[in-house]
Design an enzyme around this catalytic site. Structure first.
Site, short mmCIF file in Angstrom:
data_model
loop_
_atom_site.label_atom_id
_atom_site.label_comp_id
_atom_site.label_asym_id
_atom_site.label_seq_id
_atom_site.Cartn_x
_atom_site.Cartn_y
_atom_site.Cartn_z
N GLU A 258 0.85 -1.19 0.00
CA GLU A 258 0.00 0.00 0.00
C GLU A 258 0.89 1.24 0.00
OE1 GLU A 258 -3.73 1.88 2.63
OE2 GLU A 258 -2.83 -0.05 3.16
N GLU B 122 -5.99 -9.67 3.13
CA GLU B 122 -5.21 -9.02 4.20
C GLU B 122 -5.20 -9.96 5.39
OE1 GLU B 122 -5.73 -4.97 5.45
OE2 GLU B 122 -6.44 -4.33 3.47
N GLN C 58 1.84 -6.53 5.32
CA GLN C 58 2.19 -6.25 3.94
C GLN C 58 3.55 -6.86 3.63
OE1 GLN C 58 1.44 -2.12 2.82
NE2 GLN C 58 -0.43 -2.07 4.01
N TYR D 62 -6.43 -9.58 11.33
CA TYR D 62 -5.14 -9.42 12.01
C TYR D 62 -5.28 -9.91 13.45
CZ TYR D 62 -4.14 -6.25 8.10
OH TYR D 62 -3.96 -5.71 6.85
N ASN E 142 -6.71 1.03 2.92
CA ASN E 142 -7.49 2.22 3.25
C ASN E 142 -7.17 3.38 2.33
OD1 ASN E 142 -8.49 0.69 5.35
ND2 ASN E 142 -7.35 1.76 6.95
N GLU F 36 -12.59 -2.58 2.41
CA GLU F 36 -13.16 -2.42 3.76
C GLU F 36 -14.26 -1.36 3.80
OE1 GLU F 36 -10.02 -1.96 6.63
OE2 GLU F 36 -9.21 -3.95 6.24
#
Length: 505
Positions: free
Chosen positions: A31, A296, A353, A248, A76, A177
């Site tokens: 990202e 993710e 990531q 996560y 995001n 998201e």
């Protein structure tokens, strides 16, 4: 003191096939966040930068992982991103306030530069489109820019930017998201579903060959989960090929036994999403099956307090730079086992990531790159976890933790690689104090021999790797032996193991 050594027995049969493992489950994510791009993959004044400004030391570490697909540019960040800002002459690109992470985005790296990097890294791109502040037009125009061969406004614009050939990006995420109140342009399930449906319809008209990922819940604890999946898929089912999952975990309570069991929560998350997808399939009387993109996943909690102290509106500050320890590597391995054990429905996944930002690879600006503890399970599972996933029938001693009951000390995944005549056993011993005696019944394999037994272990669950010292690294001194189709091994306490066997067809 442990009074009795814990044991586990496993039956492995070549006919117990879950599915062929889609190599894309070993994907990752970059990202435009923190030092993932600037100072991570791209640092033009670094001594190891190539002619495009990409760090060759980082590229080599990525190539070693054999990463098949990388999600980009968010995350995001994508929900307020104007892709046009990142193409064309660099000197004309605007500096923007990046609202998701309160930084300044210079746009020095954009779509074409990332495509260049992906080609050098030997990976495909999973491109995300902005369905927060934008929608149908921006998405279809970006797709035309990337994939259309020529003769139209956006394809010719790409050519004018120096890219005669299209990028042929196959996989596209319909936003990110969108259920999250933190998301710029967040939406209700019906709002997102309608927009995603119309965007998908337009995109598949531009390029019918693409695959689309409908946006799932941001995590399994969202109050709208799994109703979000049911509602959004009611809209997007016709055009979507996958639905996304994000999750996560962190050891916030410093409870290692409970932390190492959190992959059970991931397993339940996957099962619930599969059930929801199949409910909508039945409701629509459809013959189409929606698969899962777990795009993710990782351990993420170490950097939370440090991130709160950062000043806003910096360029590429050190955000989300979790320093991973040994126990994190064990949970990462268990999460990857879980993906393999759901290979029939999980077809893509992205460790979030790849560089610096909650990442297996760390760098210092103007300095070196090094491997975090989680690099190693990622490496071995990606490189050797290709082939058919077999269902291991596990009988293991168990324990209870704060959140979980009947947690098997043995966590395992098994992959049969017929092309290379290999059977690969991946194993974690969750026991905090004792070694685990394991026995794998390989009754259906006529001839086999142990090639290697890799062990990742450490006395200190909090041990970390730094640029100065690699404290946590695997060794090949495992004691697995094979006699009469029975593989026996003693797995050290709190360890991850890989046993490769050469088999006869």
């Amino acid at each position: 003191m442990v009074k009795k050594q814990p044991k586990a027995s496993v039956i492995v049969d070549k006919d117990f096939v879950i599915s062929k493992v889609d190599e894309r489950i070993y994907g990752s994510f970059i990202e435009q966040l923190g030092r993932a791009v600037y100072g991570g993959i791209y640092e033009p004044d670094h001594e190891q930068a190539d002619e495009h400004g990409f760090r060759q030391d980082v590229l080599q570490l990525v190539r070693d992982l054999q990463v098949p697909i990388v999600r980009y540019p968010g995350g995001n960040m994508v929900s307020a991103y104007n892709w046009e800002d990142g193409v064309g002459p660099r000197e004309e690109r605007p500096r923007r306030l990046e609202l998701a992470w309160s930084t300044i985005e210079t746009n020095e790296v954009g779509t074409n530069e990332f495509a260049d990097w992906a080609a050098k890294a030997g990976t495909d791109i999973m491109m995300a489109v902005n369905l927060g502040t934008r929608g149908i037009d921006a998405a279809r125009n970006l797709l035309e820019y990337c994939n259309h061969p020529g003769g139209t406004y956006y394809s010719e614009l790409r050519k004018s930017h120096g890219y005669e050939q299209p990028h042929h990006i196959k996989t596209w995420c319909l936003g990110n998201e969108m259920d999250g109140p933190w998301q710029i342009g967040g939406k209700t399930a019906d709002e997102y579903g309608r927009l995603a449906y119309e965007t998908a319809k337009a995109m598949k008209t531009v390029d019918p060959s693409i695959e689309l990922v409908s946006c799932g819940s941001s995590n399994s604890a969202m109050p709208t989960f799994p109703e979000w999946e049911a509602t959004t898929l009611s809209h997007t089912y016709e055009f979507a090929d996958y639905i996304s999952l994000h999750q996560y975990y962190g050891n916030h309570e410093n409870d290692t036994a409970n932390f190492l069991a959190k992959s059970l929560d991931m397993d339940q998350f996957i099962r619930t999403v599969i059930s929801t997808c199949d409910y909508i399939k039945a409701k629509k009387r459809s013959k189409k099956t929606i698969n899962l993109s777990f795009d993710e996943w990782n351990v993420w909690f170490h950097s939370t307090e440090a991130d709160k102290q950062l000043e806003s509106w910096q360029v590429a500050p050190p955000q989300l730079e979790d320093v991973y320890n040994f126990e994190d590597a064990l949970l990462v391995a268990n999460m990857m086992h879980t993906l393999i054990n759901h290979a029939d429905r999980v077809k893509m996944a992205c460790m979030a990531q790849l560089v610096n930002v909650i990442a297996p690879i760390m760098t210092e600006n103007q300095g070196r790159a090094w491997k975090q503890t989680i690099y190693y399970p990622y490496y071995y599972l990606s490189v050797y976890g290709r082939g058919k996933a077999l269902q291991p029938i596990i009988h293991s001693d168990k324990y209870d933790s704060r959140e979980f009951t009947d947690v098997a000390y043995l966590d395992s995944a098994v992959v049969l690689n017929e092309e290379h005549n290999e059977l690969v056993l991946f194993m974690t011993n969750r026991h905090l104090e004792a070694s685990l005696a394991v026995s794998y019944d390989l009754r259906s394999f006529e001839q086999a021999e142990v090639v290697e037994h890799i062990v990742l272990e450490h006395d200190d669950p909090k041990a970390v790797n730094t640029k100065e010292k690699e404290e946590v690294a695997p060794h090949s001194r495992g004691n697995a032996v094979l006699e009469d189709k029975q593989l026996q091994a003693e797995l050290p306490r709190m360890s991850w193991n890989m046993v490769r066997l050469r088999i006869k067809k």
